[in-house]
Design a protein around this motif. Sequence first.
Motif, mmCIF file in Angstrom:
data_model
loop_
_atom_site.group_PDB
_atom_site.id
_atom_site.type_symbol
_atom_site.label_atom_id
_atom_site.label_comp_id
_atom_site.label_asym_id
_atom_site.label_seq_id
_atom_site.Cartn_x
_atom_site.Cartn_y
_atom_site.Cartn_z
ATOM 1 N N HIS A 153 -14.565 35.574 30.191
ATOM 2 C CA HIS A 153 -14.734 34.223 30.710
ATOM 3 C C HIS A 153 -16.165 33.760 30.438
ATOM 4 O O HIS A 153 -17.123 34.520 30.611
ATOM 5 C CB HIS A 153 -14.477 34.178 32.216
ATOM 6 N N ALA A 154 -16.306 32.518 30.009
ATOM 7 C CA ALA A 154 -17.608 31.878 29.834
ATOM 8 C C ALA A 154 -17.452 30.419 30.219
ATOM 9 O O ALA A 154 -16.340 29.871 30.186
ATOM 10 C CB ALA A 154 -18.099 32.003 28.390
ATOM 11 N N SER A 155 -18.542 29.790 30.600
ATOM 12 C CA SER A 155 -18.474 28.375 30.956
ATOM 13 C C SER A 155 -19.261 27.542 29.945
ATOM 14 O O SER A 155 -20.233 28.012 29.359
ATOM 15 C CB SER A 155 -19.026 28.133 32.365
ATOM 16 N N VAL A 156 -18.800 26.322 29.740
ATOM 17 C CA VAL A 156 -19.489 25.357 28.889
ATOM 18 C C VAL A 156 -19.718 24.100 29.715
ATOM 19 O O VAL A 156 -18.745 23.510 30.223
ATOM 20 C CB VAL A 156 -18.671 25.035 27.624
ATOM 21 N N ASN A 157 -20.969 23.756 29.906
ATOM 22 C CA ASN A 157 -21.315 22.602 30.741
ATOM 23 C C ASN A 157 -20.632 22.669 32.101
ATOM 24 O O ASN A 157 -20.191 21.659 32.655
ATOM 25 C CB ASN A 157 -20.967 21.295 30.027
ATOM 26 N N GLY A 158 -20.520 23.893 32.644
ATOM 27 C CA GLY A 158 -19.979 24.098 33.983
ATOM 28 C C GLY A 158 -18.484 24.310 34.048
ATOM 29 O O GLY A 158 -17.959 24.637 35.121
ATOM 30 N N THR A 159 -17.770 24.156 32.943
ATOM 31 C CA THR A 159 -16.317 24.346 32.923
ATOM 32 C C THR A 159 -15.989 25.719 32.362
ATOM 33 O O THR A 159 -16.392 26.047 31.243
ATOM 34 C CB THR A 159 -15.634 23.256 32.075
ATOM 35 N N VAL A 160 -15.249 26.515 33.127
ATOM 36 C CA VAL A 160 -14.937 27.887 32.725
ATOM 37 C C VAL A 160 -13.775 27.893 31.735
ATOM 38 O O VAL A 160 -12.783 27.180 31.900
ATOM 39 C CB VAL A 160 -14.587 28.751 33.954
ATOM 40 N N GLY A 161 -13.922 28.712 30.702
ATOM 41 C CA GLY A 161 -12.865 28.877 29.717
ATOM 42 C C GLY A 161 -12.708 30.329 29.319
ATOM 43 O O GLY A 161 -13.481 31.199 29.736
ATOM 44 N N THR A 162 -11.692 30.600 28.516
ATOM 45 C CA THR A 162 -11.409 31.944 28.027
ATOM 46 C C THR A 162 -11.885 32.058 26.584
ATOM 47 O O THR A 162 -11.471 31.268 25.720
ATOM 48 C CB THR A 162 -9.903 32.239 28.105
ATOM 49 N N PHE A 163 -12.754 33.043 26.329
ATOM 50 C CA PHE A 163 -13.379 33.207 25.013
ATOM 51 C C PHE A 163 -13.078 34.596 24.469
ATOM 52 O O PHE A 163 -12.966 35.567 25.227
ATOM 53 C CB PHE A 163 -14.894 33.041 25.104
ATOM 54 N N ILE A 164 -12.967 34.686 23.150
ATOM 55 C CA ILE A 164 -12.920 35.989 22.506
ATOM 56 C C ILE A 164 -14.268 36.266 21.843
ATOM 57 O O ILE A 164 -15.015 35.330 21.522
ATOM 58 C CB ILE A 164 -11.785 36.092 21.460
ATOM 59 N N ILE A 165 -14.587 37.548 21.675
ATOM 60 C CA ILE A 165 -15.786 37.955 20.943
ATOM 61 C C ILE A 165 -15.326 38.369 19.554
ATOM 62 O O ILE A 165 -14.514 39.285 19.401
ATOM 63 C CB ILE A 165 -16.492 39.123 21.645
ATOM 64 N N ASP A 166 -15.836 37.680 18.533
ATOM 65 C CA ASP A 166 -15.362 37.918 17.171
ATOM 66 C C ASP A 166 -16.551 37.975 16.219
ATOM 67 O O ASP A 166 -17.256 36.971 16.034
ATOM 68 C CB ASP A 166 -14.400 36.805 16.753
ATOM 69 N N THR A 167 -16.770 39.135 15.609
ATOM 70 C CA THR A 167 -17.921 39.321 14.729
ATOM 71 C C THR A 167 -17.680 38.791 13.317
ATOM 72 O O THR A 167 -18.487 39.040 12.420
ATOM 73 C CB THR A 167 -18.309 40.807 14.660
ATOM 74 N N THR A 168 -16.587 38.058 13.105
ATOM 75 C CA THR A 168 -16.401 37.375 11.824
ATOM 76 C C THR A 168 -16.690 35.881 11.950
ATOM 77 O O THR A 168 -16.500 35.133 10.988
ATOM 78 C CB THR A 168 -14.980 37.559 11.282
ATOM 79 N N GLU A 169 -17.132 35.444 13.117
ATOM 80 C CA GLU A 169 -17.507 34.041 13.317
ATOM 81 C C GLU A 169 -19.026 33.934 13.437
ATOM 82 O O GLU A 169 -19.715 34.903 13.755
ATOM 83 C CB GLU A 169 -16.858 33.476 14.580
ATOM 84 N N GLY A 170 -19.557 32.742 13.181
ATOM 85 C CA GLY A 170 -20.988 32.505 13.275
ATOM 86 C C GLY A 170 -21.353 31.892 14.619
ATOM 87 O O GLY A 170 -21.391 32.574 15.637
ATOM 88 N N GLU A 171 -21.622 30.582 14.623
ATOM 89 C CA GLU A 171 -21.920 29.891 15.873
ATOM 90 C C GLU A 171 -20.710 29.922 16.800
ATOM 91 O O GLU A 171 -19.577 30.203 16.363
ATOM 92 C CB GLU A 171 -22.300 28.430 15.583
ATOM 93 N N ILE A 172 -20.945 29.627 18.071
ATOM 94 C CA ILE A 172 -19.829 29.518 19.010
ATOM 95 C C ILE A 172 -18.840 28.476 18.486
ATOM 96 O O ILE A 172 -19.221 27.431 17.962
ATOM 97 C CB ILE A 172 -20.346 29.113 20.405
#
Length: 276
Positions: A130-149
Amino acid sequence: SEGRFAAAEEELRSVVARDVSDMLARRLLGRTLLMRNQVKEATTHFAEAVRLSTDKRGLQDPMALQDYASALHRAGEYNGLARIYFILGNAMLTTKYREMARIRPPYTSTFRGESATIGFLDHASLPVVHASVNGTVGTFIIDTTEGEIVLDNEFAKLTRAKVAGAPGSAVNEGFVDEVGLPGLSVRNVPVQIRNLKRLGTREINGILGVGFLLHFIVTIDFKRDRLTLRPLGTRPESRGDDIPMLIANDSTMLVSAVIDGKDAHVAVHLGMAGKQ
């Protein structure tokens, strides 16, 4: 192997010392240094390569400019990065990084302790947090084949991410005021915006990629189901051998290996466990 990269760096330094006007040697040296995370010196060589590439009409080599942009991006020098994208004619990235440079340095991080520990919700395929963006919580994956969020289009709208391109485009660029993780707040964060697929039955709102993780000392602990982030310049608790990584670009990490008796480099890809 790491020794080969050291030897390549030494040879390229010799070439540049013999001929300071050798643009290609400077670019190759800059790329070698950038892979070994020597960002400041790499940036200097790329800047000189751009200068050397300038013709009588004032035009500069696009590949040299792209190299320079990669180093400026890693260095967080977004004013210079915006100028490069302006020269390259990329209006969307020019707007994105120019606006970010006006606000504050990118990835401005505040820890509420010595480190931030984020538990995995799952890691059957990729680690899920779980991570939040501008205060809104969302579900994120960690992927080492991506660059920026990466943010899903609908989640980007929900969190009011600032969009640099045309609103409603399937793929876009932008930035957000804050990304929050347990024990950590990161301000002025660049993002890419596109439609994301589900991971199994789980809806995915975003991806934490290498471009984000590079701003921390990272421990991905599958045994304990957790991600630990520490400020740069600190050292994690050692639990084994340290293996140097090469950063081929903002979405590819390599480690040295020996395969069938031959030196090689293999990609570190969290989603490829058990596969070759």
